[in-house]
Design a protein around this motif. Structure first.
Motif, PDB file in Angstrom:
ATOM      1  N   MET A 149       0.809  -1.207   0.000  1.00  0.00           N
ATOM      2  CA  MET A 149       0.000   0.000   0.000  1.00  0.00           C
ATOM      3  C   MET A 149       0.847   1.265   0.000  1.00  0.00           C
ATOM      4  SD  MET A 149      -3.002  -1.185  -0.116  1.00  0.00           S
ATOM      5  CE  MET A 149      -3.922  -2.695   0.187  1.00  0.00           C
ATOM      6  N   ASP A 150       0.264   2.303  -0.522  1.00  0.00           N
ATOM      7  CA  ASP A 150       0.855   3.628  -0.416  1.00  0.00           C
ATOM      8  C   ASP A 150       0.701   4.107   1.023  1.00  0.00           C
ATOM      9  OD1 ASP A 150       1.824   6.240  -1.475  1.00  0.00           O
ATOM     10  OD2 ASP A 150      -0.187   6.853  -0.841  1.00  0.00           O
ATOM     11  N   SER A 151       1.779   4.543   1.624  1.00  0.00           N
ATOM     12  CA  SER A 151       1.759   4.866   3.051  1.00  0.00           C
ATOM     13  C   SER A 151       0.855   6.045   3.391  1.00  0.00           C
ATOM     14  CB  SER A 151       3.185   5.160   3.539  1.00  0.00           C
ATOM     15  OG  SER A 151       3.749   6.240   2.801  1.00  0.00           O
ATOM     16  N   LEU A 152       0.670   6.980   2.464  1.00  0.00           N
ATOM     17  CA  LEU A 152      -0.165   8.149   2.752  1.00  0.00           C
ATOM     18  C   LEU A 152      -1.645   7.856   2.572  1.00  0.00           C
ATOM     19  CD1 LEU A 152      -0.590  11.181   3.321  1.00  0.00           C
ATOM     20  CD2 LEU A 152      -0.285  11.581   0.852  1.00  0.00           C
ATOM     21  N   THR A 153      -2.012   7.322   1.428  1.00  0.00           N
ATOM     22  CA  THR A 153      -3.428   7.200   1.070  1.00  0.00           C
ATOM     23  C   THR A 153      -4.037   5.851   1.417  1.00  0.00           C
ATOM     24  OG1 THR A 153      -2.824   6.467  -1.149  1.00  0.00           O
ATOM     25  CG2 THR A 153      -3.125   8.832  -0.818  1.00  0.00           C
ATOM     26  N   GLY A 154      -3.203   4.834   1.654  1.00  0.00           N
ATOM     27  CA  GLY A 154      -3.739   3.510   1.984  1.00  0.00           C
ATOM     28  C   GLY A 154      -4.271   2.750   0.792  1.00  0.00           C
ATOM     29  N   VAL A 155      -3.980   3.207  -0.437  1.00  0.00           N
ATOM     30  CA  VAL A 155      -4.368   2.454  -1.634  1.00  0.00           C
ATOM     31  C   VAL A 155      -3.135   1.714  -2.147  1.00  0.00           C
ATOM     32  CG1 VAL A 155      -6.185   4.099  -2.195  1.00  0.00           C
ATOM     33  CG2 VAL A 155      -3.908   4.398  -3.193  1.00  0.00           C
ATOM     34  N   TYR A 156      -3.315   0.840  -3.140  1.00  0.00           N
ATOM     35  CA  TYR A 156      -2.187   0.068  -3.665  1.00  0.00           C
ATOM     36  C   TYR A 156      -1.119   0.993  -4.235  1.00  0.00           C
ATOM     37  CZ  TYR A 156      -4.864  -4.251  -3.258  1.00  0.00           C
ATOM     38  OH  TYR A 156      -5.573  -5.314  -2.769  1.00  0.00           O
ATOM     39  N   ASN A 157       0.138   0.601  -4.025  1.00  0.00           N
ATOM     40  CA  ASN A 157       1.212   1.347  -4.670  1.00  0.00           C
ATOM     41  C   ASN A 157       1.332   0.936  -6.140  1.00  0.00           C
ATOM     42  OD1 ASN A 157       2.748  -1.080  -4.729  1.00  0.00           O
ATOM     43  ND2 ASN A 157       3.635  -0.628  -2.724  1.00  0.00           N
ATOM     44  N   HIS A 158       2.185   1.611  -6.865  1.00  0.00           N
ATOM     45  CA  HIS A 158       2.294   1.429  -8.317  1.00  0.00           C
ATOM     46  C   HIS A 158       2.529  -0.036  -8.706  1.00  0.00           C
ATOM     47  CE1 HIS A 158       3.525   3.181 -12.349  1.00  0.00           C
ATOM     48  NE2 HIS A 158       3.967   1.949 -12.441  1.00  0.00           N
ATOM     49  N   GLY A 159       3.561  -0.646  -8.094  1.00  0.00           N
ATOM     50  CA  GLY A 159       3.943  -2.013  -8.474  1.00  0.00           C
ATOM     51  C   GLY A 159       2.873  -3.032  -8.177  1.00  0.00           C
ATOM     52  N   HIS A 219     -17.391   4.619  -3.968  1.00  0.00           N
ATOM     53  CA  HIS A 219     -18.141   4.387  -5.206  1.00  0.00           C
ATOM     54  C   HIS A 219     -17.700   3.133  -5.975  1.00  0.00           C
ATOM     55  CE1 HIS A 219     -20.160   8.204  -4.740  1.00  0.00           C
ATOM     56  NE2 HIS A 219     -19.001   8.838  -4.639  1.00  0.00           N
ATOM     57  N   ILE A 220     -16.804   2.339  -5.411  1.00  0.00           N
ATOM     58  CA  ILE A 220     -16.369   1.109  -6.095  1.00  0.00           C
ATOM     59  C   ILE A 220     -16.698  -0.108  -5.244  1.00  0.00           C
ATOM     60  CG2 ILE A 220     -14.537   2.327  -7.355  1.00  0.00           C
ATOM     61  CD1 ILE A 220     -12.518   1.119  -5.410  1.00  0.00           C
ATOM     62  N   LYS A 221     -16.696  -1.275  -5.888  1.00  0.00           N
ATOM     63  CA  LYS A 221     -17.036  -2.527  -5.200  1.00  0.00           C
ATOM     64  C   LYS A 221     -15.794  -3.099  -4.504  1.00  0.00           C
ATOM     65  CE  LYS A 221     -18.292  -4.585  -8.997  1.00  0.00           C
ATOM     66  NZ  LYS A 221     -17.933  -3.549 -10.001  1.00  0.00           N
ATOM     67  N   ASN A 222     -16.029  -4.116  -3.673  1.00  0.00           N
ATOM     68  CA  ASN A 222     -14.915  -4.765  -2.970  1.00  0.00           C
ATOM     69  C   ASN A 222     -13.950  -5.448  -3.930  1.00  0.00           C
ATOM     70  OD1 ASN A 222     -15.842  -4.006  -0.448  1.00  0.00           O
ATOM     71  ND2 ASN A 222     -17.074  -5.861  -0.174  1.00  0.00           N
ATOM     72  N   VAL A 223     -14.477  -5.894  -5.094  1.00  0.00           N
ATOM     73  CA  VAL A 223     -13.621  -6.594  -6.060  1.00  0.00           C
ATOM     74  C   VAL A 223     -12.837  -5.614  -6.925  1.00  0.00           C
ATOM     75  CG1 VAL A 223     -15.059  -8.655  -6.160  1.00  0.00           C
ATOM     76  CG2 VAL A 223     -15.547  -6.738  -7.698  1.00  0.00           C
ATOM     77  N   ASP A 224     -13.168  -4.314  -6.846  1.00  0.00           N
ATOM     78  CA  ASP A 224     -12.434  -3.301  -7.598  1.00  0.00           C
ATOM     79  C   ASP A 224     -11.183  -2.904  -6.818  1.00  0.00           C
ATOM     80  OD1 ASP A 224     -14.552  -3.382  -9.399  1.00  0.00           O
ATOM     81  OD2 ASP A 224     -15.625  -1.747  -8.393  1.00  0.00           O
ATOM     82  N   ALA A 225     -10.344  -2.098  -7.437  1.00  0.00           N
ATOM     83  CA  ALA A 225      -9.105  -1.690  -6.772  1.00  0.00           C
ATOM     84  C   ALA A 225      -8.727  -0.284  -7.203  1.00  0.00           C
ATOM     85  CB  ALA A 225      -7.974  -2.656  -7.109  1.00  0.00           C
ATOM     86  N   VAL A 226      -8.013   0.394  -6.311  1.00  0.00           N
ATOM     87  CA  VAL A 226      -7.509   1.731  -6.616  1.00  0.00           C
ATOM     88  C   VAL A 226      -6.042   1.790  -6.219  1.00  0.00           C
ATOM     89  CG1 VAL A 226      -8.378   2.577  -4.405  1.00  0.00           C
ATOM     90  CG2 VAL A 226      -7.778   4.209  -6.173  1.00  0.00           C
ATOM     91  N   GLY A 227      -5.224   2.413  -7.070  1.00  0.00           N
ATOM     92  CA  GLY A 227      -3.797   2.512  -6.797  1.00  0.00           C
ATOM     93  C   GLY A 227      -3.280   3.919  -7.039  1.00  0.00           C
ATOM     94  N   ARG A 228      -2.194   4.232  -6.353  1.00  0.00           N
ATOM     95  CA  ARG A 228      -1.541   5.525  -6.570  1.00  0.00           C
ATOM     96  C   ARG A 228      -0.495   5.335  -7.662  1.00  0.00           C
ATOM     97  NH1 ARG A 228       1.029   9.573  -1.954  1.00  0.00           N
ATOM     98  NH2 ARG A 228       1.296  11.393  -3.334  1.00  0.00           N
ATOM     99  N   TRP A 229      -0.709   6.017  -8.797  1.00  0.00           N
ATOM    100  CA  TRP A 229       0.173   5.835  -9.941  1.00  0.00           C
ATOM    101  C   TRP A 229       1.428   6.680  -9.809  1.00  0.00           C
ATOM    102  CZ3 TRP A 229       0.075   1.827 -12.701  1.00  0.00           C
ATOM    103  CH2 TRP A 229       0.718   1.765 -13.934  1.00  0.00           C
ATOM    104  N   GLY A 230       1.302   7.767  -9.096  1.00  0.00           N
ATOM    105  CA  GLY A 230       2.443   8.644  -8.889  1.00  0.00           C
ATOM    106  C   GLY A 230       1.976  10.053  -8.592  1.00  0.00           C
ATOM    107  N   GLY A 231       2.549  10.666  -7.543  1.00  0.00           N
ATOM    108  CA  GLY A 231       2.162  12.029  -7.200  1.00  0.00           C
ATOM    109  C   GLY A 231       0.685  12.144  -6.899  1.00  0.00           C
ATOM    110  N   GLU A 232      -0.018  12.984  -7.694  1.00  0.00           N
ATOM    111  CA  GLU A 232      -1.461  13.170  -7.511  1.00  0.00           C
ATOM    112  C   GLU A 232      -2.269  12.396  -8.534  1.00  0.00           C
ATOM    113  OE1 GLU A 232       0.012  16.591 -10.086  1.00  0.00           O
ATOM    114  OE2 GLU A 232       0.758  15.393  -8.426  1.00  0.00           O
ATOM    115  N   GLU A 233      -1.644  11.417  -9.176  1.00  0.00           N
ATOM    116  CA  GLU A 233      -2.316  10.619 -10.204  1.00  0.00           C
ATOM    117  C   GLU A 233      -2.683   9.248  -9.642  1.00  0.00           C
ATOM    118  OE1 GLU A 233      -1.758   9.866 -15.001  1.00  0.00           O
ATOM    119  OE2 GLU A 233      -0.002  10.244 -13.746  1.00  0.00           O
ATOM    120  N   PHE A 234      -3.931   8.834  -9.889  1.00  0.00           N
ATOM    121  CA  PHE A 234      -4.431   7.567  -9.355  1.00  0.00           C
ATOM    122  C   PHE A 234      -5.071   6.754 -10.487  1.00  0.00           C
ATOM    123  CE2 PHE A 234      -4.167  10.483  -5.885  1.00  0.00           C
ATOM    124  CZ  PHE A 234      -3.742   9.719  -4.815  1.00  0.00           C
ATOM    125  N   VAL A 235      -5.167   5.450 -10.267  1.00  0.00           N
ATOM    126  CA  VAL A 235      -5.749   4.570 -11.269  1.00  0.00           C
ATOM    127  C   VAL A 235      -6.734   3.640 -10.585  1.00  0.00           C
ATOM    128  CG1 VAL A 235      -3.851   2.909 -11.067  1.00  0.00           C
ATOM    129  CG2 VAL A 235      -5.222   2.961 -13.164  1.00  0.00           C
TER     130      VAL A 235
END
Length: 523
Positions: A348-358, A414-430
């Motif tokens: 996880m990304d340490s700030l936002t708690g979403v998946y990191n890039h890799g 707004h997303i389901k449990n099977v969905d995912a969010v990641g920090r792509w870099g800086g202020e960009e997310f996927v």
């Protein structure tokens, strides 16, 4: 380390140690018999010689049998049958050599021999020894065939010897069961030290419980708020997965709330626990015997439960065994949770708690593979915060960090449990949306944009300031491309198109999306 050789459930050394008291007692009683024979027959030289010869041979045989025969690794049931026959013959000869006044000693020798035989073998050779010795003794004492006292004495000795056989057998069974339970706990403890995987741990615990007790049903439950998540459920030969039950008023809730074991041997009787009801799981059959033991640590709040459709199926030994398994399982589960938590944090990304890039790339690959197998679409949203550098410069990086965490929290709404969010870099997310079409992805992007437009954060003076807008680009797998790298590039290109259109935009927009949908339907 050499592997232990087991015979009838015990090692040769354990047999020898267990038989040693009766062996020593047999030698002592035989010596006393010889001494008393001399006292009773001071002038009968031939009988004294016979008695001494038989006595010495008996002592030598007992010592030889204890020192060399019992410890043999290849000692088997045949040896026990041979020993039974030889011992009966020796007792018969001793009966012949001593006066009837010493029959009590012969009886004691028979009982001691039966104790030794019962310890080192199964029950059949011991009963053969009793039968042969009794027949020989009564045959030799045939002059007393009409003497009721003599009959009663010899039969009483035989009955006592039989009781000894059954007593020793029960003690051996208890010892075997105790050893078996200790081995189950030891094996389980040894096996779980090599795993940090929760699923593998549950597999090992399942095997341990199956070996430990004969239960119609058992489960391992983890407390989750007012519910219990069942990690493992077995009921009457079948396994059940992904079950959750409400804890309110259940026997399990009592175990959770009191952190104590609960042993109910007969559920036909009313359960005298206030507010408790029986909760059915698995095949929805009622258990008539039930045991629940807690698993409690800093990271674990669970229990192990076993049940039977028969009353009085379990005893205190089962409760003790289950408690020991629970203690080992608790520590192991604590370790697996801790390990998985560390692994999750590394993903996880340490700030936002979403998946990191890799790790988001790894997850996206897995989702794309599954989508290809299921022949379902996979939507990808690339999202960027508009003018974020200016926002940071105006209000400070701490406010900027708060905006990023707020954005990720909004996305997760707004997303389901099977969905995912990641920090792509800086202020960009996927964002990856499993089984989502272009239209569904557009709707989610709109919801994220609309929600963000209503949010505020506070500056250093605690005054509300608006949250910056977001631009989003959408791409669909496999309709537009079946390569995840190209999918990411496509979403990224559309993100920049959205920014060029004035920011706070979604690309493709609704018009282009409708055209894209029509074109795909025509294809």
């Amino acid at each position: 380390m050499a592997k232990k050789t087991y015979r009838f459930g015990f090692t040769p050394l354990e047999h020898r140690i267990s038989a040693l008291p009766s062996t020593i007692a047999s030698i002592v009683v035989l010596a006393i018999t010889m001494f008393n024979g001399v006292v009773l027959w001071p002038h009968s030289q031939p009988k004294i010689i016979i008695l001494f010869a038989i006595g010495l041979l008996g002592i030598l045989y007992i010592a030889f049998f204890d020192l060399w025969i019992i410890p043999l690794p290849n000692y088997n049931q045949i040896n026990s049958w041979v020993n039974a026959v030889l011992t009966a013959l020796v007792l018969g000869i001793i009966t012949f050599a001593v006066p009837d006044q010493l029959d009590i000693y012969v009886g004691v020798l028979l009982i001691l021999a039966v104790i030794t035989s019962s310890i080192i073998s199964e029950r059949s050779p011991s009963y053969l020894l009793i039968f042969l010795a009794t027949v020989l003794t009564m045959g030799i004492r045939h002059d007393y065939i009409n003497n009721l006292t003599e009959w009663t004495f010899h039969l009483s000795i035989a009955v006592i010897a039989g009781i000894v056989v059954e007593t020793v057998r029960q003690l051996k069974n208890l010892s075997r069961e105790h050893i078996r339970r200790l081995e189950i706990i030891t094996d389980f403890s040894r096996n779980i030290t090599s795993t940090l995987n929760t699923k593998q741990l549950m597999t090992l615990l399942n095997a341990a419980v199956q070996n430990a007790v004969e239960a119609d049903t058992y489960f391992v439950g983890i407390r989750d708020g007012e519910e219990m998540k069942l990690e493992l459920v077995y009921d009457d030969g079948e396994y059940f997965e992904n079950q959750r039950v409400n804890l309110e008023g259940s026997l399990s809730s009592w175990v959770f709330n009191n952190h104590q074991s609960l042993f109910l041997p007969d559920l036909r009787k009313e359960v005298e626990l206030p507010g408790i009801r029986v909760v059915l799981m698995g095949k929805h059959k009622t258990s008539l015997s039930w045991i629940g033991v807690p698993m409690k640590s800093e990271k674990v709040d669970g229990l192990i439960s076993i049940g039977s459709y028969k009353p009085n199926a379990f005893d205190r030994a089962d409760l003790e065994l289950l408690s020991n398994l629970a203690q080992h399982a608790t520590q192991a589960l604590h370790n697996t949770y801790q390990h998985e938590e560390v692994e999750r944090q590394s993903e996880m990304d340490s700030l936002t708690g979403v998946y990191n890039h890799g790790n988001f790339l790894k997850l996206l690959k897995q989702q794309a593979d599954q989508a290809a197998i299921d022949r379902q679409p996979l939507a990808l949203i690339m999202l960027d915060v508009d003018y974020f550098k200016l926002y940071n410069d105006s209000y400070g990086h701490l406010i900027g960090d708060e905006v990023l965490t707020t954005l990720c929290a909004t996305i997760k709404l707004h997303i389901k449990n099977v969905d995912a969010v990641g920090r792509w870099g800086g202020e960009e997310f996927v964002i990856s949306l499993a089984n989502a079409s272009a239209d569904q992805a557009q709707q989610i992007a709109l919801r994220i944009r609309d929600t963000m437009s209503t949010l505020t954060v506070h500056n250093k003076e605690d005054k509300p300031i608006p949250v910056p807008t977001v631009s989003q680009g959408i791409a669909i797998f496999p309709d537009e491309t079946n390569d995840i790298i190209k999918l990411i590039d496509l979403a990224d290109q559309r993100l920049y198109i959205a920014k060029e259109r004035g920011r706070n935009q979604i690309e493709p927009d609704l018009t282009k999306l409708e055209k894209l949908t029509v074109d795909q339907n025509l294809e």
